[in-house]
Design a protein around this motif. Structure first.
Motif, mmCIF file in Angstrom:
data_model
loop_
_atom_site.group_PDB
_atom_site.id
_atom_site.type_symbol
_atom_site.label_atom_id
_atom_site.label_comp_id
_atom_site.label_asym_id
_atom_site.label_seq_id
_atom_site.Cartn_x
_atom_site.Cartn_y
_atom_site.Cartn_z
ATOM 1 N N HIS A 104 0.857 -1.178 0.000
ATOM 2 C CA HIS A 104 0.000 0.000 0.000
ATOM 3 C C HIS A 104 0.896 1.233 0.000
ATOM 4 O O HIS A 104 1.772 1.360 0.857
ATOM 5 N N PRO A 105 0.685 2.148 -0.942
ATOM 6 C CA PRO A 105 1.624 3.282 -1.067
ATOM 7 C C PRO A 105 1.680 4.203 0.142
ATOM 8 O O PRO A 105 2.685 4.868 0.372
ATOM 9 N N ASP A 106 0.616 4.261 0.958
ATOM 10 C CA ASP A 106 0.617 5.150 2.117
ATOM 11 C C ASP A 106 1.068 4.467 3.401
ATOM 12 O O ASP A 106 1.180 5.107 4.427
ATOM 13 N N LYS A 107 1.294 3.176 3.337
ATOM 14 C CA LYS A 107 1.672 2.430 4.546
ATOM 15 C C LYS A 107 3.066 1.864 4.341
ATOM 16 O O LYS A 107 3.239 0.823 3.730
ATOM 17 N N ARG A 108 4.045 2.560 4.895
ATOM 18 C CA ARG A 108 5.435 2.176 4.673
ATOM 19 C C ARG A 108 6.145 1.726 5.936
ATOM 20 O O ARG A 108 7.362 1.597 5.945
ATOM 21 N N THR A 109 5.401 1.493 6.994
ATOM 22 C CA THR A 109 6.015 1.074 8.248
ATOM 23 C C THR A 109 5.490 -0.295 8.660
ATOM 24 O O THR A 109 4.283 -0.517 8.701
ATOM 25 N N LEU A 120 4.597 -5.440 26.497
ATOM 26 C CA LEU A 120 5.011 -5.642 25.108
ATOM 27 C C LEU A 120 5.887 -4.482 24.659
ATOM 28 O O LEU A 120 5.663 -3.333 25.046
ATOM 29 N N ASN A 121 6.856 -4.806 23.803
ATOM 30 C CA ASN A 121 7.672 -3.783 23.164
ATOM 31 C C ASN A 121 7.245 -3.673 21.711
ATOM 32 O O ASN A 121 7.087 -4.693 21.025
ATOM 33 N N GLU A 122 7.048 -2.447 21.250
ATOM 34 C CA GLU A 122 6.735 -2.230 19.832
ATOM 35 C C GLU A 122 8.031 -1.933 19.098
ATOM 36 O O GLU A 122 8.803 -1.066 19.510
ATOM 37 N N PHE A 123 8.256 -2.643 18.015
ATOM 38 C CA PHE A 123 9.391 -2.394 17.126
ATOM 39 C C PHE A 123 8.850 -2.056 15.763
ATOM 40 O O PHE A 123 7.854 -2.639 15.303
ATOM 41 N N SER A 124 9.468 -1.091 15.099
ATOM 42 C CA SER A 124 8.981 -0.708 13.770
ATOM 43 C C SER A 124 10.143 -0.508 12.809
ATOM 44 O O SER A 124 11.284 -0.260 13.216
ATOM 45 N N LYS A 125 9.815 -0.608 11.532
ATOM 46 C CA LYS A 125 10.822 -0.450 10.471
ATOM 47 C C LYS A 125 10.147 0.224 9.291
ATOM 48 O O LYS A 125 9.078 -0.212 8.852
ATOM 49 N N VAL A 126 10.766 1.284 8.794
ATOM 50 C CA VAL A 126 10.241 1.978 7.624
ATOM 51 C C VAL A 126 10.764 1.262 6.366
ATOM 52 O O VAL A 126 11.962 0.988 6.244
ATOM 53 N N ILE A 127 9.865 0.924 5.465
ATOM 54 C CA ILE A 127 10.227 0.249 4.225
ATOM 55 C C ILE A 127 10.616 1.292 3.198
ATOM 56 O O ILE A 127 9.837 2.198 2.896
ATOM 57 N N THR A 128 11.811 1.197 2.686
ATOM 58 C CA THR A 128 12.291 2.173 1.681
ATOM 59 C C THR A 128 12.241 1.552 0.294
ATOM 60 O O THR A 128 12.101 0.348 0.147
#
Length: 195
Positions: free
Chosen positions: A1-6, A187-195
């Motif tokens: 999805h173009p607006d969802k990059r994380t 819980l720990n939240e971890f995130s990554k931005v998709i490039t």
């Protein structure tokens, strides 16, 4: 999805190897989320509402926008991206999830000033969203809404109640233990931005 990059993943604080796997894959820790639970093996008196304040359940298709607006206004904070109505509606009001008799709306002079939106998780009454309009805070309405939900869960026959809260929400972290909810999961939240 173009607006969802994380990409976002939640892992238990207790599992160190999962942190390493995510960190090695380029994820970064972003926040903590706590689950609170309470056994419902005792009676909960129904709260007494202030004069001029009334409580009712959801009228689907009529109340949707007003509830969405209240939630977005109440959850507003610097850096938060509000959900769109469609995103919120798709998740919160999904036909397999929505039980209008577990959505409690608080009104004053016919204006929505607070709500507690609950789900049925089999053997657990779950508070998904709790909100009080900013100009009506400090009156104990959030506590009363939560007490009402616990009272109803007990009446229905749930053995336990639960909810989740982010670590930045200091007011909620103080409120929940005051009504007998105890932290059970970190819980720990971890995130990554998709490039």
């Amino acid at each position: 999805h173009p607006d969802k990059r994380t990409l976002v993943s939640y892992i238990s604080e207790m599992v160190a190897h999962q942190k390493k796997v995510l960190t090695d894959a380029g994820y970064q820790g972003t926040k903590h989320v706590y689950n609170f639970h309470r056994d419902l093996n005792q009676d909960f008196p129904a709260p007494v509402w202030p004069d001029g304040v009334t409580l009712r359940t959801l009228n689907p298709g009529v109340d949707d926008r007003a509830v969405y607006t209240l939630i977005q206004d109440a959850f507003e904070k610097p850096g938060r991206t509000p959900q769109t109505f469609d995103e919120w509606h798709t998740f919160m009001m999904h036909p397999e999830r929505l039980l209008p008799n577990l959505w409690f709306l608080l009104e004053k002079e016919s204006e929505l000033i607070g709500c507690v939106l609950c789900f049925d998780y089999t053997d657990l009454g779950w508070v998904r969203q709790l909100a009080v309009r900013p100009d009506h805070r400090g009156l104990g309405l959030g506590r009363k809404l939560l007490q009402h939900a616990l009272h109803i869960f007990k009446e229905i026959g749930y053995p336990r109640a639960g909810l989740a809260v982010e670590s930045e929400n200091a007011n909620a972290l103080n409120l929940y233990p005051s009504v007998g909810l105890r932290e059970t999961v970190h819980l720990n939240e971890f995130s990554k931005v998709i490039t």
